[in-house]
Design a protein around this motif. Sequence first.
Motif, PDB file in Angstrom:
ATOM      1  N   SER A  39       0.850  -1.188   0.000  1.00  0.00           N
ATOM      2  CA  SER A  39       0.000   0.000   0.000  1.00  0.00           C
ATOM      3  C   SER A  39       0.893   1.248   0.000  1.00  0.00           C
ATOM      4  O   SER A  39       2.101   1.143   0.179  1.00  0.00           O
ATOM      5  N   PRO A  40       0.315   2.432  -0.176  1.00  0.00           N
ATOM      6  CA  PRO A  40       1.134   3.645  -0.239  1.00  0.00           C
ATOM      7  C   PRO A  40       1.587   4.166   1.118  1.00  0.00           C
ATOM      8  O   PRO A  40       1.967   5.314   1.254  1.00  0.00           O
ATOM      9  N   VAL A  41       1.548   3.312   2.128  1.00  0.00           N
ATOM     10  CA  VAL A  41       2.025   3.700   3.452  1.00  0.00           C
ATOM     11  C   VAL A  41       3.079   2.711   3.920  1.00  0.00           C
ATOM     12  O   VAL A  41       3.110   1.558   3.486  1.00  0.00           O
ATOM     13  N   ASP A  42       3.925   3.174   4.823  1.00  0.00           N
ATOM     14  CA  ASP A  42       4.943   2.312   5.400  1.00  0.00           C
ATOM     15  C   ASP A  42       4.260   1.183   6.170  1.00  0.00           C
ATOM     16  O   ASP A  42       3.309   1.432   6.912  1.00  0.00           O
ATOM     17  N   PRO A  43       4.710  -0.067   5.998  1.00  0.00           N
ATOM     18  CA  PRO A  43       4.031  -1.185   6.652  1.00  0.00           C
ATOM     19  C   PRO A  43       4.183  -1.215   8.170  1.00  0.00           C
ATOM     20  O   PRO A  43       3.412  -1.890   8.839  1.00  0.00           O
TER      21      PRO A  43
END
Length: 141
Positions: A55-59
Amino acid sequence: MYCPRCDACATVTPHPEIPADKKAADYGSLDVHRLRCTGCGFFKDRKVDSAVVGSPVDPYFQRPVWLQTSCCGHVLRAYNVRHLDLLEAYVGARLRERGELVPWAPMSLVERLPTWLKVVKNRTEILRTIRRLRSALPAGG
């Protein structure tokens, strides 16, 4: 990723005080990572029992990734410099043989790349975009 305090570029790395040879089981089956801002110096540690990549966020910290921009009608994103290296090696390769492109990357990661990243006609634009993302990194980033 973006720093939660100042919105400058922050990095996420395995916690520096946990030896690399220690197993996650030694720490309660949790990964311990550190977010450090290259702008204001803010840092935060987090223990995570699972991380969702893609996704476009840090995991680990669920902050928007710093390295993302439009490319070929899609969004090209990378979590860190090593991820950029993988993308560049894969896209730039003239011959893509299993296991030989990037020996340190699991093949499953390469197999999950979206089709538009694998299409030869996009190669020049993707490599140009990767260079642009690298130039957006702070010194030492």
